[in-house]
Design a protein around this motif. Sequence first.
Motif, PDB file in Angstrom:
ATOM      1  N   GLU A 124       0.823  -1.214   0.000  1.00 41.85           N
ATOM      2  CA  GLU A 124       0.000   0.000   0.000  1.00 41.85           C
ATOM      3  C   GLU A 124       0.851   1.256   0.000  1.00 41.85           C
ATOM      4  N   SER A 125       1.973   1.260   0.724  1.00 38.12           N
ATOM      5  CA  SER A 125       2.803   2.458   0.800  1.00 38.12           C
ATOM      6  C   SER A 125       3.565   2.702  -0.497  1.00 38.12           C
ATOM      7  N   HIS A 126       4.212   1.667  -1.014  1.00 37.25           N
ATOM      8  CA  HIS A 126       4.961   1.835  -2.260  1.00 37.25           C
ATOM      9  C   HIS A 126       4.050   2.245  -3.412  1.00 37.25           C
ATOM     10  N   VAL A 127       2.884   1.627  -3.509  1.00 42.40           N
ATOM     11  CA  VAL A 127       1.989   1.930  -4.623  1.00 42.40           C
ATOM     12  C   VAL A 127       1.455   3.348  -4.506  1.00 42.40           C
ATOM     13  N   LEU A 128       1.145   3.787  -3.301  1.00 44.35           N
ATOM     14  CA  LEU A 128       0.742   5.181  -3.098  1.00 44.35           C
ATOM     15  C   LEU A 128       1.806   6.117  -3.651  1.00 44.35           C
ATOM     16  N   HIS A 129       3.058   5.846  -3.310  1.00 51.35           N
ATOM     17  CA  HIS A 129       4.144   6.711  -3.768  1.00 51.35           C
ATOM     18  C   HIS A 129       4.302   6.636  -5.285  1.00 51.35           C
ATOM     19  N   ILE A 130       4.330   5.422  -5.822  1.00 53.78           N
ATOM     20  CA  ILE A 130       4.606   5.247  -7.249  1.00 53.78           C
ATOM     21  C   ILE A 130       3.585   5.972  -8.113  1.00 53.78           C
ATOM     22  N   TYR A 131       2.320   5.673  -7.897  1.00 58.32           N
ATOM     23  CA  TYR A 131       1.282   6.152  -8.801  1.00 58.32           C
ATOM     24  C   TYR A 131       0.751   7.542  -8.454  1.00 58.32           C
ATOM     25  N   LEU A 132       0.632   7.854  -7.188  1.00 58.38           N
ATOM     26  CA  LEU A 132      -0.059   9.081  -6.806  1.00 58.38           C
ATOM     27  C   LEU A 132       0.871  10.226  -6.422  1.00 58.38           C
ATOM     28  N   LEU A 133       2.074   9.912  -5.963  1.00 61.22           N
ATOM     29  CA  LEU A 133       2.951  10.969  -5.479  1.00 61.22           C
ATOM     30  C   LEU A 133       4.142  11.244  -6.396  1.00 61.22           C
ATOM     31  N   HIS A 134       4.681  10.231  -7.043  1.00 61.14           N
ATOM     32  CA  HIS A 134       5.934  10.421  -7.764  1.00 61.14           C
ATOM     33  C   HIS A 134       5.797  10.372  -9.277  1.00 61.14           C
ATOM     34  N   ALA A 135       5.008   9.462  -9.822  1.00 59.53           N
ATOM     35  CA  ALA A 135       4.875   9.376 -11.274  1.00 59.53           C
ATOM     36  C   ALA A 135       4.429  10.691 -11.910  1.00 59.53           C
ATOM     37  N   PRO A 136       3.521  11.458 -11.288  1.00 59.81           N
ATOM     38  CA  PRO A 136       3.161  12.744 -11.896  1.00 59.81           C
ATOM     39  C   PRO A 136       4.363  13.654 -12.142  1.00 59.81           C
ATOM     40  N   ASP A 137       5.387  13.589 -11.293  1.00 59.09           N
ATOM     41  CA  ASP A 137       6.592  14.393 -11.509  1.00 59.09           C
ATOM     42  C   ASP A 137       7.261  14.041 -12.829  1.00 59.09           C
ATOM     43  N   PHE A 138       7.443  12.744 -13.090  1.00 58.72           N
ATOM     44  CA  PHE A 138       8.124  12.305 -14.297  1.00 58.72           C
ATOM     45  C   PHE A 138       7.331  12.653 -15.555  1.00 58.72           C
ATOM     46  N   LEU A 139       6.015  12.642 -15.428  1.00 54.58           N
ATOM     47  CA  LEU A 139       5.162  12.845 -16.589  1.00 54.58           C
ATOM     48  C   LEU A 139       4.685  14.278 -16.739  1.00 54.58           C
ATOM     49  N   GLY A 140       5.074  15.155 -15.796  1.00 50.83           N
ATOM     50  CA  GLY A 140       4.799  16.576 -15.952  1.00 50.83           C
ATOM     51  C   GLY A 140       3.470  17.053 -15.431  1.00 50.83           C
ATOM     52  N   TYR A 141       2.867  16.323 -14.497  1.00 53.69           N
ATOM     53  CA  TYR A 141       1.565  16.717 -13.955  1.00 53.69           C
ATOM     54  C   TYR A 141       1.709  17.254 -12.537  1.00 53.69           C
ATOM     55  N   ASP A 142       0.814  18.165 -12.181  1.00 53.09           N
ATOM     56  CA  ASP A 142       0.823  18.719 -10.830  1.00 53.09           C
ATOM     57  C   ASP A 142       0.351  17.712  -9.799  1.00 53.09           C
ATOM     58  N   ASP A 143      -0.500  16.776 -10.198  1.00 54.07           N
ATOM     59  CA  ASP A 143      -1.011  15.787  -9.256  1.00 54.07           C
ATOM     60  C   ASP A 143      -1.574  14.601 -10.027  1.00 54.07           C
ATOM     61  N   ALA A 144      -1.926  13.558  -9.285  1.00 53.71           N
ATOM     62  CA  ALA A 144      -2.408  12.325  -9.915  1.00 53.71           C
ATOM     63  C   ALA A 144      -3.785  12.494 -10.540  1.00 53.71           C
ATOM     64  N   ILE A 145      -4.565  13.432 -10.038  1.00 51.46           N
ATOM     65  CA  ILE A 145      -5.900  13.652 -10.625  1.00 51.46           C
ATOM     66  C   ILE A 145      -5.756  14.134 -12.056  1.00 51.46           C
ATOM     67  N   ARG A 146      -4.853  15.082 -12.282  1.00 51.69           N
ATOM     68  CA  ARG A 146      -4.619  15.551 -13.645  1.00 51.69           C
ATOM     69  C   ARG A 146      -3.978  14.456 -14.493  1.00 51.69           C
ATOM     70  N   MET A 147      -3.066  13.685 -13.892  1.00 53.12           N
ATOM     71  CA  MET A 147      -2.436  12.597 -14.629  1.00 53.12           C
ATOM     72  C   MET A 147      -3.460  11.557 -15.065  1.00 53.12           C
ATOM     73  N   ALA A 148      -4.472  11.330 -14.231  1.00 59.03           N
ATOM     74  CA  ALA A 148      -5.466  10.295 -14.519  1.00 59.03           C
ATOM     75  C   ALA A 148      -6.260  10.581 -15.786  1.00 59.03           C
ATOM     76  N   ALA A 149      -6.341  11.844 -16.180  1.00 56.68           N
ATOM     77  CA  ALA A 149      -7.064  12.170 -17.405  1.00 56.68           C
ATOM     78  C   ALA A 149      -6.392  11.564 -18.627  1.00 56.68           C
ATOM     79  N   ASP A 150      -5.054  11.471 -18.600  1.00 60.87           N
ATOM     80  CA  ASP A 150      -4.309  10.901 -19.719  1.00 60.87           C
ATOM     81  C   ASP A 150      -3.858   9.468 -19.472  1.00 60.87           C
ATOM     82  N   TYR A 151      -3.831   9.061 -18.212  1.00 58.08           N
ATOM     83  CA  TYR A 151      -3.382   7.713 -17.846  1.00 58.08           C
ATOM     84  C   TYR A 151      -4.411   7.033 -16.938  1.00 58.08           C
ATOM     85  N   PRO A 152      -5.659   6.913 -17.396  1.00 57.18           N
ATOM     86  CA  PRO A 152      -6.699   6.355 -16.514  1.00 57.18           C
ATOM     87  C   PRO A 152      -6.452   4.898 -16.136  1.00 57.18           C
TER      88      PRO A 152
END
Length: 449
Positions: A124-152
């Motif tokens: 639960e902790s690693h997945v929270l970090h991977i998908y919701l906290l850190h991946a948006p940085d690599f892909l250029g999004y301010d947060d996971a909600i915005r990222m979800a529009a392109d990566y649902p």
Amino acid sequence: MSKATAHRDAVSRSGRASTRNRTISIKVDALARVEGEGALTVKVRNGALKDVQLRIFEPPRFFEAFLRGRHYTEAPDITARICGICPVAYQMSAVHAMEAILGLQVTGPLRELRRLLYCGEWIESHVLHIYLLHAPDFLGYDDAIRMAADYPDEVQRGLQLKKVGNDIVTLLGGREVHPINVRVGGFYKLPTKAEWAPLIERLKWARDAALATVRWSAQLPFPAFEQEYEFVALRHPEEYPFNEGRLVSNRGLDIAVPDFEQSIAEEQVPYSTALHATIEQRGNYLVGPLARYSLNFDKLSPLAQDAARDAGLAPTCRNPFQSIVVRSIETLYACDEALRILQHYEAPEHPYLEATVRAGTGHGCSEAPRGSLYHRYTIDEAGIIQDARIVPPTAQNQKTIEQDLWHFIPPRLDLSKEELTWQCEQAIRNYDPCISCSTHFLRVEISDA
């Protein structure tokens, strides 16, 4: 390139001056995802980096003081409240320290169930970090909600995978956040095999989802930034470490847990209420996924080892930006290990071992998702806690995070202040410094020095 990254790059090229040959101050007043409250200040004068301060100004939380005067049996419940993301780690370090005092050795199915509980927390902790906290940085999004529009599909996979980890903690720990079923000697009660059965099928899906996560995270854009860390983590002769072993490093440290305070020193710095940890007469070090992976690659399951190689990782990883891939590999391992435990599980005769109270001092160390977590307690003849010390992984990593920024920033002074600030935020998030109830992005104030 994601739409968000393309937009950010366009903004960065739109005439904003680089920081090269300028005198500026980058100031982050409220740093997200640090345990407590923190800030970042970067000062550049005439194009040269002059100062980096990772300032943690969290108010005192008094947990060590809360523990004094309480019965030793209360330690797992009290320490679980320190963190809503990794309460199991605090409980495990606490119970191991108490059991060292009482002469208890938890073995067999009860020990396996402790590893299972840790699997749930890592997932639960690693997945929270991977998908919701850190991946948006690599892909250029301010947060996971915005990222979800392109990566649902990816975000949905992350949410479902995280839920599997939460469900393990709920079933074995009694509830999802701040579990209440852990006690010195074992557990208060144990689920039946029938209650575990549905989770086995879901873990098979989770293992496949974790493997897909490794492959997905390995394709993210990583800056070339390798550092010569002194890695520190638990090392066990037979298994990838959760809550037992010796503390070792890649530079010769090899100590039993009770020797922690003879080898690790903490010092106060004037701009931070959190202590900086160093190895005596050597300097700062790194705990967490990179350290565990690099010191224990040979103890990963064959599936996790193969996934790491396929992702392009060597048995040692020194690029903190690739920690997102290493967390994915540890998630895969946790799913694999949880399945192994459940498929061979036989219920113990009793859910816990009885103990006879005696006075003494005990030490415990376990591997929280973010790194080695050390506890030390002294209790009297009545079982009352006289003294307590807790050293969390973020405190141990703080000096290393700061030192990494000293190396990371100078080659990037041609960037705009906006882009440099963004990349500094991302660099800090590599280490997943732990804070509850935080937003994804940092609110940043940049002003001329």
